[in-house]
Design an enzyme around this catalytic site. Structure first.
Site, mmCIF file in Angstrom:
data_model
loop_
_atom_site.group_PDB
_atom_site.id
_atom_site.type_symbol
_atom_site.label_atom_id
_atom_site.label_comp_id
_atom_site.label_asym_id
_atom_site.label_seq_id
_atom_site.Cartn_x
_atom_site.Cartn_y
_atom_site.Cartn_z
ATOM 1 N N SER A 147 -2.418 11.130 -2.631
ATOM 2 C CA SER A 147 -2.238 9.484 -3.017
ATOM 3 C C SER A 147 -2.616 8.427 -3.895
ATOM 4 O O SER A 147 -4.137 8.453 -4.552
ATOM 5 C CB SER A 147 -2.538 8.698 -1.262
ATOM 6 O OG SER A 147 -2.296 7.269 -1.590
ATOM 7 N N TYR A 160 -7.165 5.036 5.989
ATOM 8 C CA TYR A 160 -6.301 6.352 5.242
ATOM 9 C C TYR A 160 -6.931 6.610 4.606
ATOM 10 O O TYR A 160 -6.404 7.910 3.656
ATOM 11 C CB TYR A 160 -5.070 5.117 5.300
ATOM 12 C CG TYR A 160 -3.928 5.440 4.911
ATOM 13 C CD1 TYR A 160 -2.577 6.542 5.089
ATOM 14 C CD2 TYR A 160 -3.942 5.449 2.705
ATOM 15 C CE1 TYR A 160 -1.665 6.911 4.125
ATOM 16 C CE2 TYR A 160 -2.458 6.431 2.146
ATOM 17 C CZ TYR A 160 -1.375 6.887 3.028
ATOM 18 O OH TYR A 160 -0.953 7.976 2.521
#
Length: 256
Positions: A147, A160
């Site tokens: 990501s 996250y």
């Protein structure tokens, strides 16, 4: 190698975790278009069947392999059983993931544990189970979905961010341990894409306005724009690419 075969996936079989929808399904469809046989994975058998029917209707050869990517023994049994009954998994895309948005000081401990299991432990479980067979064959492609949060942070998603940073480093570790066995292990780091995981953000006009200003490309990404990177990292074209994280983010990590 001729250019028309450099990016071909003909004769290869690809397992994509979390592939009944979103990024995973888009990557499955894209690899199928490049010639790969597809193994769809997820926990919801109904969604898997729908995804399988769609790809089959488009001419792809599709298998379904339902397992929970956070269950080490279950993953091992499913992968070993598939290899024994159907054949080799030549390409693995570790795509299964989840998000939970809460300010860090109030972040629930159980949500943190779920993020660890879904976003990073699953990469270890499935990666190890598949790589053991790849090592025996002396070849294989492992692609982990990282990501922009592998490199950056923003408010409300600190755990996250931690898991995606770990995906980037686990990718380096996989390459370091397994390149000598003929495996190429890399990661794709998507920026902000219009997916079910980001539905709340896509629906927020203030966030979308911020994102369009923050991203040099000036827009959300579309999941189909990840396919080229996946095909490259799955194909003979990336035979000497290892331990790399490829950012597909409209330039967001390149600019302040």
């Amino acid at each position: 190698m001729e250019s028309n075969t450099l990016f071909s996936l003909s004769g290869r079989r690809a397992l994509i975790t979390g592939s009944s929808q979103g990024i995973g399904f888009a990557l499955a469809r894209g690899l199928a278009a490049a010639g790969a046989e597809i193994v769809l994975n997820g926990r919801d058998t109904g969604k898997l069947q729908t995804a399988s029917d769609t790809l089959s209707g488009e001419g792809a050869t599709v298998h379904q392999l339902a397992f929970d990517a956070t269950d080490h023994e279950g993953v091992r049994a499913a992968v070993d059983g598939f290899e024994a009954s159907t054949g080799a998994i030549d390409i693995l895309i570790n795509n299964a993931g989840m998000q939970h948005r809460t300010e860090l000081e109030n972040f629930p401990a159980d949500a943190f544990e779920r993020l660890l299991q879904t976003n990073i432990a699953s990469v270890f479980h499935v990666g190890q189970a598949v790589a053991r067979h790849m090592i025996g064959r002396g070849a294989g492609k492992v692609i982990n979905i990282a990501s922009v949060q592998t490199a950056l942070a923003r408010p409300g998603i600190a755990p996250y961010t931690a898991t995606k940073g770990a995906v980037g480093n686990l990718t380096k570790g996989m390459a370091t341990d397994w390149a000598k066995h003929g495996l190429q292990c890399n990661a794709i780091a998507p920026g902000y894409f219009d997916t079910p995981l980001n539905a709340a953000l896509v629906a927020d006009p203030d966030f979308s306005a911020w994102l369009e200003k923050r991203t040099p490309a000036g827009r959300w990404g579309q999941v189909e724009e990840l396919v080229g990177a996946a095909v490259f990292l799955s194909s003979p074209a990336s035979s000497f690419v290892n331990g790399h994280t490829l950012y597909v983010d409209g330039g967001i990590t390149a600019s302040l």
